[in-house]
Structure formats: structure tokens, C-alpha cells
Design an enzyme around this catalytic site. Structure first.
Site, PDB file in Angstrom:
ATOM      1  N   HIS A  43       0.838  -1.216   0.000  1.00 10.65           N
ATOM      2  CA  HIS A  43       0.000   0.000   0.000  1.00 10.65           C
ATOM      3  C   HIS A  43       0.859   1.246   0.000  1.00 10.65           C
ATOM      4  CE1 HIS A  43      -3.167   2.836   1.448  1.00 10.65           C
ATOM      5  NE2 HIS A  43      -3.957   2.003   0.801  1.00 10.65           N
ATOM      6  N   ILE A  49       2.067   4.514   1.855  1.00 13.06           N
ATOM      7  CA  ILE A  49       1.314   5.353   2.792  1.00 13.06           C
ATOM      8  C   ILE A  49       0.514   4.451   3.726  1.00 13.06           C
ATOM      9  CG2 ILE A  49       1.160   7.322   1.211  1.00 13.06           C
ATOM     10  CD1 ILE A  49      -1.769   6.556   0.683  1.00 13.06           C
ATOM     11  N   GLY A  52      -5.931   4.564   5.179  1.00 10.48           N
ATOM     12  CA  GLY A  52      -6.821   5.423   5.963  1.00 10.48           C
ATOM     13  C   GLY A  52      -7.535   4.683   7.075  1.00 10.48           C
ATOM     14  N   VAL A  53      -7.950   3.456   6.814  1.00  7.84           N
ATOM     15  CA  VAL A  53      -8.657   2.698   7.851  1.00  7.84           C
ATOM     16  C   VAL A  53      -7.751   2.452   9.061  1.00  7.84           C
ATOM     17  CG1 VAL A  53     -10.317   1.619   6.302  1.00  7.84           C
ATOM     18  CG2 VAL A  53      -8.155   0.469   6.759  1.00  7.84           C
ATOM     19  N   GLU A  57      -8.286   3.458  12.915  1.00  8.66           N
ATOM     20  CA  GLU A  57      -8.037   2.430  13.930  1.00  8.66           C
ATOM     21  C   GLU A  57      -7.061   2.938  14.987  1.00  8.66           C
ATOM     22  OE1 GLU A  57      -7.925  -1.090  16.134  1.00  8.66           O
ATOM     23  OE2 GLU A  57      -9.354  -0.564  14.561  1.00  8.66           O
TER      24      GLU A  57
END
Length: 139
Positions: A43, A49, A52-53, A57
């Protein structure tokens, strides 16, 4: 603060809080993302990077530590019930330290409604609001 693992059930490689403390009504926490973190391999390999999840979290984990530091203990394991809002404003890259500022909107032993901001330096990387509920699963 040391011993984050005494406040969270999460363990590496899914532990995203290095340090946490309370300032007034605000939970302050940090996590540094490292080059060898498992998700960077895919990723994205040419421009790694933090997903986003995982930023959301990270903030939820920080909120869980902070709730316990404030004396709010769940009846059982807290789990996401809803992510109400999430905005991503800048990428978080290997080597970045995410400083998280979390507020309790409403909190009890069965329900956490929190919102937070994650920054790298002075730049906002993520803003989110979420609800976690006590799951019935022992912590």
C-alpha cells in the site's frame, strides 16, 4: 506512558499506540509508523502510505487507552459500531509520527462516542468520529 498493552487487547502487528496521556479533557497519543510495517509492502510499493482505515483504527485505539486512563472501563471488549465521519487530508508515510488528539463526545462502560484529529507535525492528516460498543466478548 509505558505498558500500552495493559490498556489495550491489541498486539503487534496491530497495535498502533506508542504513548498516551490525558491533558484536561483531551486524550493525547502518538504512534510512529516504521519502514518495515507490514502494510507498506502492498500500500503502495512505489509510494508507501498508511491506509486510511488504519489511521482511524489508530485513533480508536488511542481513545480506548484514554478512556481507561479516565476511569471508563468497558464491560467487555469495545468494537467499532460506526465510523460516522472520516476525512483524510495528507498521506502518512514511513517514519512519520502521528500525534492524535481524541475527545469523548459521550462515554460509558458500554458505549464510546469519540472524535479525533491525527497530525503529522502541524499538518492535519486525518479527522474522524466513531462509535464503539461493548461487544459482550471478554477483554
Amino acid at each position: 506512558m509505558n505498558h500500552i498493552e495493559t490498556y489495550l487487547p491489541h498486539r503487534p502487528p496491530f497495535l498502533f499506540v506508542d504513548d498516551a496521556h490525558i491533558e484536561g479533557e483531551t486524550i493525547i497519543a502518538t504512534h510512529t509508523f516504521h519502514d518495515d510495517d507490514w502494510f507498506f509492502k502492498g500500500h503502495f510499493p512505489s509510494f508507501p502510505i498508511v491506509p486510511g482505515v488504519l489511521l482511524v483504527e489508530s485513533m480508536a485505539q488511542a481513545g480506548g487507552v484514554g478512556a481507561k486512563l479516565m476511569g471508563i472501563y468497558p464491560k467487555s471488549l469495545f468494537m467499532f459500531a460506526k465510523i460516522k465521519e472520516a476525512r483524510f487530508k495528507r498521506p502518512v508515510r514511513p517514519g512519520d509520527t502521528l500525534k492524535m488528539e481524541i475527545l469523548n463526545v459521550r462515554a460509558s462502560s458500554v458505549f464510546l462516542h469519540q472524535k479525533g484529529v491525527g497530525k503529522v507535525g502541524d499538518e492535519i492528516a486525518v479527522e474522524a468520529e466513531w462509535i464503539s460498543i461493548s461487544s459482550g466478548v471478554p477483554e
